[in-house]
Structures are given as C-alpha cells and as structure tokens.
Design a protein around this motif. Structure first.
Motif, short mmCIF file in Angstrom:
data_model
loop_
_atom_site.label_atom_id
_atom_site.label_comp_id
_atom_site.label_asym_id
_atom_site.label_seq_id
_atom_site.Cartn_x
_atom_site.Cartn_y
_atom_site.Cartn_z
N SER A 38 1.56 -2.81 -8.02
CA SER A 38 2.35 -2.62 -6.80
C SER A 38 2.72 -3.94 -6.16
O SER A 38 3.83 -4.11 -5.65
N SER A 63 0.83 -1.21 0.00
CA SER A 63 0.00 0.00 0.00
C SER A 63 0.86 1.26 0.00
O SER A 63 0.57 2.23 -0.72
N CYS A 108 2.26 1.69 -3.43
CA CYS A 108 1.20 2.15 -4.33
C CYS A 108 0.96 3.65 -4.14
O CYS A 108 0.83 4.40 -5.12
N VAL A 147 -5.30 -1.47 -3.03
CA VAL A 147 -4.61 -2.75 -2.84
C VAL A 147 -5.58 -3.80 -2.32
O VAL A 147 -5.55 -4.96 -2.76
N GLY A 204 -2.90 -1.37 -7.90
CA GLY A 204 -2.73 -2.25 -6.74
C GLY A 204 -2.08 -3.56 -7.15
O GLY A 204 -1.22 -4.08 -6.44
#
Length: 146
Positions: free
Chosen positions: A75, A27, A30, A45, A72
């Motif tokens: 990432s 997160s 991201c 995410v 998400g």
C-alpha cells in the motif's frame, strides 16, 4: 534510602515515521484494496512502517514481512512519490520490493520480529503469527514453514 522509580519504556510506533495524513491515506488504501477493516489496516501499515525502518536502517535485505504485514508495504509502495521521498529521507536510497523474494518460514519471521522489537518498535504479534495464542497456519498463514 532512596528508591528509584524507572519510567516504563515507550515503544516506538511505525505510524510516527510518516505524517498523520500520509498514514491515514495509506491505511485507507490498504483497507479498501485488501478488504480489511480500517482499524486492522492501520495496525498493518504501522507494522509495515516499523519493518521498513529496521530493514532500511540496517540494510538487512534478508528480512521479509509476514503475509499479513506485506499489504502494508504494498500500500505504501503504490503511493510511489511519497514512498520514494520517504525512502530517500530515511535511508538515502530507494528500498525496492521484490514480491516473494524470500520464502517465509517461522524462524525467519521470528528473526524479523526480534529485530523490529530490538529497534524499540511495538510489535503486534498477531500480525506476525508470533502471538502465544496463535496456532499455525491459522495466524501465520505464511505457508508450510510457519
């Protein structure tokens, strides 16, 4: 007369599919990489993880995330070792990502949202462009078909 009280069904959360530490790490990445507030990145995410779980479990490779949820997945993929290990644990195979492999349309995204919801996951409709107060293309942002 006996009245039964039904317990409300609690939706599953994508974030619960990984450790809290990994969830925060992905997160934070991201948020930094895509310029989101951390709270928004966490929502993204979470939805990406739910999407991945449904796609991998059902081997439904016709699924695609919305433009908003896709970062998400990116990432998570960029944390390659953790992602590869998670895929192996969850599905027994690596779930690859092909950028722009499918053209996003409102019917396709709607189908994906329905599948994620049917699997018991909470769906953040605003991130999928499926919210009732969402007027395309402002929310959807997925091109001409949304």
């Amino acid at each position: 007369m006996t009245t039964m009280v039904e317990n409300p069904v609690t939706s599953r959360r994508g974030r619960d599919l990984v450790s809290p530490e990994l969830f925060e790490k992905v997160s934070e990445f991201c948020a930094q990489e895509y310029g989101h507030e951390l709270s928004t990145a966490r929502r993204i995410v979470d939805q990406a993880l739910a999407f991945l779980k449904v796609m991998g479990d059902s081997r439904a490779f016709d699924m695609t995330p919305s433009d908003t949820v896709d970062p998400g997945w990116h990432s998570f993929v960029l944390h390659t070792q953790a992602y590869a290990m998670w895929c192996e644990e969850q599905f027994g195979f690596f779930l690859g990502h092909e950028p722009k492999a499918a053209v996003r349309t409102r019917p396709l995204i709607g189908s994906v949202v329905d599948r994620v919801r049917a699997a018991g996951f909470h769906v953040d409709d605003r991130l999928w462009g499926a919210a009732a107060d969402c007027n395309p293309p402002a929310c959807c942002g997925d091109g001409d078909g949304c």
